[in-house]
Design a protein around this motif. Structure first.
Motif, PDB file in Angstrom:
ATOM      1  N   THR A 147      11.679  40.414  28.152  1.00 42.72           N
ATOM      2  CA  THR A 147      12.461  40.952  29.271  1.00 42.72           C
ATOM      3  C   THR A 147      13.917  40.483  29.269  1.00 42.72           C
ATOM      4  O   THR A 147      14.792  41.198  29.747  1.00 42.72           O
ATOM      5  CB  THR A 147      11.825  40.594  30.630  1.00 42.72           C
ATOM      6  N   ALA A 148      14.181  39.291  28.750  1.00 39.67           N
ATOM      7  CA  ALA A 148      15.523  38.704  28.848  1.00 39.67           C
ATOM      8  C   ALA A 148      16.657  39.607  28.358  1.00 39.67           C
ATOM      9  O   ALA A 148      17.682  39.709  29.032  1.00 39.67           O
ATOM     10  CB  ALA A 148      15.563  37.355  28.132  1.00 39.67           C
ATOM     11  N   PRO A 149      16.526  40.271  27.223  1.00 35.89           N
ATOM     12  CA  PRO A 149      17.648  41.096  26.757  1.00 35.89           C
ATOM     13  C   PRO A 149      17.743  42.477  27.416  1.00 35.89           C
ATOM     14  O   PRO A 149      18.689  43.232  27.169  1.00 35.89           O
ATOM     15  CB  PRO A 149      17.395  41.242  25.255  1.00 35.89           C
ATOM     16  N   ALA A 150      16.789  42.806  28.272  1.00 36.81           N
ATOM     17  CA  ALA A 150      16.728  44.164  28.840  1.00 36.81           C
ATOM     18  C   ALA A 150      17.852  44.419  29.846  1.00 36.81           C
ATOM     19  O   ALA A 150      18.086  43.619  30.738  1.00 36.81           O
ATOM     20  CB  ALA A 150      15.375  44.413  29.492  1.00 36.81           C
ATOM     21  N   GLY A 196       9.185  57.979  17.863  1.00 36.42           N
ATOM     22  CA  GLY A 196       9.924  56.957  17.127  1.00 36.42           C
ATOM     23  C   GLY A 196      10.958  56.213  17.951  1.00 36.42           C
ATOM     24  O   GLY A 196      11.913  55.668  17.393  1.00 36.42           O
ATOM     25  N   LEU A 197      10.774  56.157  19.253  1.00 33.89           N
ATOM     26  CA  LEU A 197      11.761  55.518  20.124  1.00 33.89           C
ATOM     27  C   LEU A 197      11.449  54.056  20.450  1.00 33.89           C
ATOM     28  O   LEU A 197      12.292  53.345  20.988  1.00 33.89           O
ATOM     29  CB  LEU A 197      11.912  56.314  21.421  1.00 33.89           C
ATOM     30  N   VAL A 198      10.239  53.599  20.130  1.00 37.73           N
ATOM     31  CA  VAL A 198       9.861  52.211  20.411  1.00 37.73           C
ATOM     32  C   VAL A 198      10.233  51.345  19.213  1.00 37.73           C
ATOM     33  O   VAL A 198       9.808  51.606  18.094  1.00 37.73           O
ATOM     34  CB  VAL A 198       8.353  52.089  20.721  1.00 37.73           C
ATOM     35  N   ASP A 199      11.028  50.332  19.478  1.00 36.34           N
ATOM     36  CA  ASP A 199      11.427  49.405  18.417  1.00 36.34           C
ATOM     37  C   ASP A 199      10.449  48.244  18.289  1.00 36.34           C
ATOM     38  O   ASP A 199      10.217  47.754  17.186  1.00 36.34           O
ATOM     39  CB  ASP A 199      12.835  48.873  18.718  1.00 36.34           C
ATOM     40  N   GLY A 206      20.754  50.412  21.676  1.00 33.22           N
ATOM     41  CA  GLY A 206      19.829  49.490  22.306  1.00 33.22           C
ATOM     42  C   GLY A 206      18.459  49.516  21.656  1.00 33.22           C
ATOM     43  O   GLY A 206      18.196  50.287  20.727  1.00 33.22           O
ATOM     44  N   VAL A 207      17.602  48.670  22.155  1.00 33.88           N
ATOM     45  CA  VAL A 207      16.244  48.501  21.655  1.00 33.88           C
ATOM     46  C   VAL A 207      15.285  48.786  22.799  1.00 33.88           C
ATOM     47  O   VAL A 207      15.535  48.399  23.936  1.00 33.88           O
ATOM     48  CB  VAL A 207      16.049  47.044  21.148  1.00 33.88           C
ATOM     49  N   ILE A 208      14.191  49.460  22.502  1.00 35.51           N
ATOM     50  CA  ILE A 208      13.122  49.639  23.486  1.00 35.51           C
ATOM     51  C   ILE A 208      11.983  48.705  23.105  1.00 35.51           C
ATOM     52  O   ILE A 208      11.431  48.789  22.003  1.00 35.51           O
ATOM     53  CB  ILE A 208      12.622  51.093  23.568  1.00 35.51           C
ATOM     54  N   ARG A 209      11.666  47.787  24.050  1.00 33.94           N
ATOM     55  CA  ARG A 209      10.555  46.854  23.877  1.00 33.94           C
ATOM     56  C   ARG A 209       9.475  47.209  24.892  1.00 33.94           C
ATOM     57  O   ARG A 209       9.746  47.260  26.085  1.00 33.94           O
ATOM     58  CB  ARG A 209      11.028  45.422  24.112  1.00 33.94           C
ATOM     59  N   VAL A 210       8.276  47.425  24.393  1.00 36.97           N
ATOM     60  CA  VAL A 210       7.139  47.777  25.243  1.00 36.97           C
ATOM     61  C   VAL A 210       6.209  46.575  25.320  1.00 36.97           C
ATOM     62  O   VAL A 210       5.943  45.921  24.309  1.00 36.97           O
ATOM     63  CB  VAL A 210       6.373  48.994  24.677  1.00 36.97           C
ATOM     64  N   HIS A 211       5.707  46.318  26.512  1.00 40.71           N
ATOM     65  CA  HIS A 211       4.759  45.228  26.750  1.00 40.71           C
ATOM     66  C   HIS A 211       3.498  45.839  27.356  1.00 40.71           C
ATOM     67  O   HIS A 211       3.572  46.528  28.371  1.00 40.71           O
ATOM     68  CB  HIS A 211       5.416  44.217  27.701  1.00 40.71           C
ATOM     69  N   ARG A 247      22.036  50.162  26.068  1.00 40.27           N
ATOM     70  CA  ARG A 247      21.308  49.069  26.725  1.00 40.27           C
ATOM     71  C   ARG A 247      19.928  48.929  26.099  1.00 40.27           C
ATOM     72  O   ARG A 247      19.345  49.898  25.629  1.00 40.27           O
ATOM     73  CB  ARG A 247      21.173  49.310  28.224  1.00 40.27           C
ATOM     74  N   ASP A 248      19.413  47.717  26.130  1.00 41.48           N
ATOM     75  CA  ASP A 248      18.020  47.488  25.766  1.00 41.48           C
ATOM     76  C   ASP A 248      17.169  47.876  26.962  1.00 41.48           C
ATOM     77  O   ASP A 248      17.550  47.638  28.109  1.00 41.48           O
ATOM     78  CB  ASP A 248      17.770  46.021  25.429  1.00 41.48           C
ATOM     79  N   LEU A 249      16.013  48.452  26.688  1.00 44.38           N
ATOM     80  CA  LEU A 249      15.096  48.876  27.738  1.00 44.38           C
ATOM     81  C   LEU A 249      13.754  48.170  27.569  1.00 44.38           C
ATOM     82  O   LEU A 249      13.276  47.974  26.442  1.00 44.38           O
ATOM     83  CB  LEU A 249      14.886  50.387  27.699  1.00 44.38           C
ATOM     84  N   TYR A 250      13.169  47.824  28.697  1.00 45.60           N
ATOM     85  CA  TYR A 250      11.853  47.186  28.742  1.00 45.60           C
ATOM     86  C   TYR A 250      10.883  48.166  29.383  1.00 45.60           C
ATOM     87  O   TYR A 250      11.201  48.788  30.401  1.00 45.60           O
ATOM     88  CB  TYR A 250      11.943  45.908  29.578  1.00 45.60           C
ATOM     89  N   VAL A 251       9.707  48.309  28.787  1.00 43.02           N
ATOM     90  CA  VAL A 251       8.659  49.175  29.330  1.00 43.02           C
ATOM     91  C   VAL A 251       7.397  48.335  29.484  1.00 43.02           C
ATOM     92  O   VAL A 251       7.014  47.603  28.570  1.00 43.02           O
ATOM     93  CB  VAL A 251       8.363  50.371  28.397  1.00 43.02           C
ATOM     94  N   SER A 252       6.743  48.463  30.641  1.00 42.77           N
ATOM     95  CA  SER A 252       5.467  47.802  30.868  1.00 42.77           C
ATOM     96  C   SER A 252       4.493  48.854  31.371  1.00 42.77           C
ATOM     97  O   SER A 252       4.861  49.719  32.164  1.00 42.77           O
ATOM     98  CB  SER A 252       5.623  46.691  31.908  1.00 42.77           C
ATOM     99  N   GLY A 253       3.239  48.753  30.916  1.00 42.06           N
ATOM    100  CA  GLY A 253       2.259  49.756  31.339  1.00 42.06           C
ATOM    101  C   GLY A 253       2.692  51.128  30.862  1.00 42.06           C
ATOM    102  O   GLY A 253       3.078  51.295  29.711  1.00 42.06           O
ATOM    103  N   SER A 254       2.629  52.107  31.755  1.00 38.94           N
ATOM    104  CA  SER A 254       3.160  53.452  31.474  1.00 38.94           C
ATOM    105  C   SER A 254       2.584  54.046  30.197  1.00 38.94           C
ATOM    106  O   SER A 254       3.311  54.544  29.335  1.00 38.94           O
ATOM    107  CB  SER A 254       4.693  53.402  31.408  1.00 38.94           C
ATOM    108  N   ALA A 255       1.263  54.028  30.069  1.00 44.69           N
ATOM    109  CA  ALA A 255       0.604  54.441  28.825  1.00 44.69           C
ATOM    110  C   ALA A 255       0.998  55.839  28.366  1.00 44.69           C
ATOM    111  O   ALA A 255       1.258  56.048  27.173  1.00 44.69           O
ATOM    112  CB  ALA A 255      -0.914  54.342  28.978  1.00 44.69           C
TER     113      ALA A 255
END
Length: 180
Positions: A39-42, A131-134, A2-7, A113-121
């Motif tokens: 968020t869609a692929p998460a 190296g986990l954020v794609d 999966g991919v980790i996408r941070v917003h 699974r793809d994961l979505y992260v928001s905030g969580s500095a």
């Protein structure tokens, strides 16, 4: 894998602290579409405890009629990284605590699974360093607030690679970075 996408919403001086300053810029359709693309692929939402505790009361009572993002936040499984929170499900449905930060546990979650992260500095800093954020999506608001929590505090060195740039109708720049 999966991919980790941070917003992250951020100011030009790098502050990501409780972004109430975004209100003055509205939430135009192109911003909603841009975040929707993240968020869609998460298949899961990964949050630190502090952000989880801020999001839970804000999102758990919202419906699709209130906010088109509500079904995503409420129906998607949320994985909370915390060594102190024991029962995330009782706080917000579809939530589970995965324990304190553990690189291998995050890799296991990301494996299928793809994961979505928001905030969580604090969590994001660790994920980037390991190296986990794609994809690191920074929505840079055209103002400086001078103080607050920064994604990369003074003394942090991190090299990234620019993946994309998007100018939004409200004056926000959407910058996408990946590992260098």
């Amino acid at each position: 894998m999966g991919v980790i996408r941070v917003h992250e919403f951020t100011t030009v001086d790098g502050v990501v602290d409780a972004p109430m300053w975004t209100v003055d810029y509205g939430f135009p359709d192109d911003l909603a579409a841009s975040i929707g693309g993240i968020t869609a692929p998460a298949g899961g939402i990964l949050l630190g405890r502090t952000t989880f505790e801020m999001f839970a009361p804000a999102w758990s009572t919202r419906t699709a009629e209130d906010d088109e993002g509500a079904p995503f936040f409420n129906d998607t499984t949320k994985y909370v990284v915390s060594s102190t929170l024991t029962d995330a499900e009782s706080v917000w449905r579809n939530s589970t605590t995965v324990g304190g930060y553990d690189t291998e546990r995050i890799r296991e979650l990301k494996a299928d699974r793809d994961l979505y992260v928001s905030g969580s500095a604090t969590l994001v800093r660790a994920l980037v360093a390991d190296g986990l954020v794609d994809e690191l999506h920074l929505y840079v608001y055209p103002l400086s607030v001078g103080e607050g929590i920064r994604l990369f505090p003074e003394g942090t060195a991190q090299k990234l690679s620019l993946l994309g740039v998007e100018a939004l109708s409200n004056g926000v720049a959407h910058l996408t970075y990946g590992p260098a």
